[in-house]
Structure formats: C-alpha cells, structure tokens
Design an enzyme around this catalytic site. Structure first.
Site, mmCIF file in Angstrom:
data_model
loop_
_atom_site.group_PDB
_atom_site.id
_atom_site.type_symbol
_atom_site.label_atom_id
_atom_site.label_comp_id
_atom_site.label_asym_id
_atom_site.label_seq_id
_atom_site.Cartn_x
_atom_site.Cartn_y
_atom_site.Cartn_z
ATOM 1 N N ASP A 84 0.729 -1.883 0.105
ATOM 2 C CA ASP A 84 -0.183 0.221 -0.217
ATOM 3 C C ASP A 84 0.667 1.038 -0.067
ATOM 4 O O ASP A 84 1.967 0.889 0.948
ATOM 5 C CB ASP A 84 -0.920 -0.228 1.333
ATOM 6 C CG ASP A 84 -2.062 0.868 1.459
ATOM 7 O OD1 ASP A 84 -2.456 0.842 0.469
ATOM 8 O OD2 ASP A 84 -2.964 1.152 2.500
ATOM 9 N N ASP A 105 3.489 4.376 -5.171
ATOM 10 C CA ASP A 105 2.636 6.123 -5.299
ATOM 11 C C ASP A 105 3.316 6.627 -5.590
ATOM 12 O O ASP A 105 4.382 7.270 -4.665
ATOM 13 C CB ASP A 105 1.791 5.981 -3.354
ATOM 14 C CG ASP A 105 1.244 7.717 -3.340
ATOM 15 O OD1 ASP A 105 1.285 8.284 -4.001
ATOM 16 O OD2 ASP A 105 1.052 7.301 -2.446
ATOM 17 N N GLU A 135 -1.022 5.811 -9.220
ATOM 18 C CA GLU A 135 -1.735 6.971 -8.454
ATOM 19 C C GLU A 135 -1.735 8.298 -8.751
ATOM 20 O O GLU A 135 -0.498 8.535 -8.841
ATOM 21 C CB GLU A 135 -1.855 6.817 -6.562
ATOM 22 C CG GLU A 135 -2.477 8.980 -6.222
ATOM 23 C CD GLU A 135 -2.636 8.004 -4.743
ATOM 24 O OE1 GLU A 135 -2.456 7.015 -3.749
ATOM 25 O OE2 GLU A 135 -2.352 9.071 -3.986
ATOM 26 N N ASN A 231 -8.841 1.066 6.355
ATOM 27 C CA ASN A 231 -7.989 0.391 7.156
ATOM 28 C C ASN A 231 -8.241 1.267 8.705
ATOM 29 O O ASN A 231 -8.444 0.700 9.813
ATOM 30 C CB ASN A 231 -6.887 1.195 6.849
ATOM 31 C CG ASN A 231 -4.690 1.011 7.595
ATOM 32 O OD1 ASN A 231 -4.981 -0.417 8.546
ATOM 33 N ND2 ASN A 231 -4.287 1.875 7.773
ATOM 34 N N THR A 232 -8.399 2.115 8.765
ATOM 35 C CA THR A 232 -8.319 2.886 10.098
ATOM 36 C C THR A 232 -10.303 2.240 10.858
ATOM 37 O O THR A 232 -9.987 1.982 12.137
ATOM 38 C CB THR A 232 -8.763 4.621 9.905
ATOM 39 O OG1 THR A 232 -7.985 5.345 9.383
ATOM 40 C CG2 THR A 232 -9.319 4.998 11.211
HETATM 41 P P1 13P Z 1 -8.940 4.440 5.817
HETATM 42 O O1 13P Z 1 -7.663 4.108 6.839
HETATM 43 O O2 13P Z 1 -9.547 5.856 5.886
HETATM 44 O O3 13P Z 1 -9.586 3.603 6.062
HETATM 45 O O4 13P Z 1 -7.643 4.697 4.485
HETATM 46 C C1 13P Z 1 -6.900 3.341 4.235
HETATM 47 C C2 13P Z 1 -6.678 3.277 2.464
HETATM 48 O O5 13P Z 1 -6.614 3.644 1.101
HETATM 49 C C3 13P Z 1 -5.226 2.679 2.989
HETATM 50 O O6 13P Z 1 -4.106 3.059 1.694
#
Ligand code: 13P
Length: 287
Positions: A84, A105, A135, A231-232
C-alpha cells in the site's frame, strides 16, 4: 490461494462490485481477514503499508507469514498480498520479497516523473507476474506517514498513467485517509465520472474507505470503482473491543490475561467489520 489482483479486479469491474483491501498489522489481523474472506466466499486484498511492513520486521517476514497462513488455513478464495502506497524502493523490495501485488505511489512527483517511474515498475511487476496500482492526484490525510493534500486527479493525467498498462488506478476524488472531518465536502463524482470515461475498463481504486456513507460507496462502484481500501475502521473496532474487555476487568478474571483471550474480542470485531464491508461492496459469493 495467493494470486495477483488483476483477475479479481477485472471481474469486479465487469460485474459492478468492488473487492475490499483491508490493511494488516500482525498475525491476528491477517487471520481475521483471511477467515472472513473464506467464510464469505469473497476475493480479498491484504494491504501492507511500508510502516506496517517494518513493524512486522520486513516484507519477507510478511510474505512468508501470509503464504504459510493461507496454506495452513486451507484458504480457497483468491487472496492478493499488496503493498500500500509504496515508494520506488519499497515497491522493488516487495516484488523481490514475494508479494503478489504492489502499489507505487508516485503522486508526490510531478506527472512526468510519476509516469517514468510507474512505467519502469509496471514492466518489472509484470515480468514477475505481479499486479500493480498507480496513483494520480493525492489522497488527503495521512496513511502511515504518507501525507497527501487531497487534490482531485486530472482525468487526462489518469489516462496517461492508465495507458502505461497498470492493473488498477487510484485517483484522488476528494477522499481522505482516516476519519472524515465534519465539514468534508464528499466525493467528487464529477471527477470520478470523467476519469472512468477516459480510462474505460481500468479498475479504479477508492482509498480512504473508512467512514464513506453507504450511498456514496454504491455510487462510486456504479462509476467504475472496483477496489476499496479500508484501514482505520478495523483499527477503531479492534481498539474499542479490546478496551471494553479490559474495562470490564476480564483480563483479571481467571486466565483472562492470556494474549489469546485478550486479543480475541478485537479479532472478532475485525471479522465482523470485514464481513460488513464485503456485503456492502458486493463481493460476497464472488470468489
Ligand atoms: P482508511 O484508513 O481511511 O480506511 O484508508 C485506508 C486506505 O486508503 C489505505 O490505503
């Protein structure tokens, strides 16, 4: 089954649903996401930021753990192990370490340098049978140390990068990593629509999946988004469930301090969250 993300995303784009990318931090996270994908018969992408890779002692450790766990749990659904927001060096390191998918990225470079570096990494990835995400236009907020201003992508620049042969494209459309602020303006569907018209069959990636309202997710999928990163939200539910367990004094009852017990409520909370997202994204039963 560890695979490149290409086929699962091409199928998602054609079938008008999205595959979730859920970021991993450790063994519990990985196990929770793999088991849920199997239960839901859904393809899945395990996201690893460079920071999380370092935390888990390196990309080679991560690749070895995921490969072994995928086998020992008997996972039959397609699973991609994906870097990522990779740097140029990090992307090369993951290709070598055995990841099945990478994101380069290059959004902090000017577009010409982004194109040049992406082109080189597309060739390298494809030579190794690995899918690659690029990206254009930055995602706002912070993702594990990678900070973006959040400007909307230019559709012509998206086409330039898509034409390099990338397998999926992340384009800024007003999305932000982390929790959205109260005064967030929402996703720019105008931008997304213009990007999809220029890039055709290219699977588009929506970063910052945490907290985007369900109706906006559905609209984004209808306009060509085939991969959504979360993720968050998994971190928040893990922390909340763990806090509740400790505040209820359960770690002090019997052998409640045993890490396998202490981490269980958080792990279960991740499973429930991932299932909820797979249902929302429409990937259940699509493996
Ligand atoms: P969030 O943490 O806002 O869910 O985003 C995750 C993300 O885009 C990882 O690249």
């Amino acid at each position: 089954m560890l695979v490149s993300a290409k086929e699962m995303l091409d199928k998602a784009k054609a079938g008008h649903y999205a595959v979730g990318q859920f970021n991993i931090n450790n063994l519990e996270w990985t196990k929770a996401i793999l088991l849920t994908a199997e239960e839901c018969k859904s393809p899945v992408i395990l996201g690893v930021s460079e920071g999380a890779g370092k935390y888990m002692t390196g990309f080679k450790t991560v690749a070895a753990m995921v490969k072994a766990m995928d086998e020992s749990l008997g996972i039959t659904v397609p699973v991609a192990l994906h870097l990522d927001h990779g740097t140029y060096e990090g992307t090369k390191a993951c290709i070598e370490a055995g990841f099945t998918s990478v994101m380069f990225d290059g959004s902090s470079y000017d577009i010409n340098e982004n194109v040049e570096k992406t082109k080189e990494l597309v060739e390298l990835s494809h030579k190794n049978g690995i899918s690659i995400e690029a990206e254009v236009g930055s995602i706002g907020g912070e993702e594990d140390g990678v900070v973006g201003m959040g400007e909307c992508a230019d559709p012509d620049e998206c086409k330039m990068v898509a034409d390099l042969g990338v397998d999926m494209l992340a384009a800024g459309i007003g999305n932000i990593h982390g929790v959205y602020p109260e005064n967030w303006a929402g996703l720019s569907f105008e931008t997304l629509d213009a990007i999809q018209q220029k890039t055709g069959a290219m699977p588009l990636v929506l970063h910052g999946g945490t907290g985007i309202p369900d109706d906006m997710i559905a609209k984004a999928i209808s306009l060509g988004v085939s991969k959504i990163n979360v993720n968050t939200e998994c971190q928040l539910v893990f922390a909340e469930a763990t806090r509740k367990y400790i505040e209820a004094g359960k770690d002090q009852q019997g052998k409640g301090f045993d890490p396998r017990k202490l981490l269980a409520p958080g792990t279960d909370a991740i499973k429930a969250k991932v299932k909820e997202k797979m249902e929302l994204f429409g990937s259940v039963g699509k493996a």
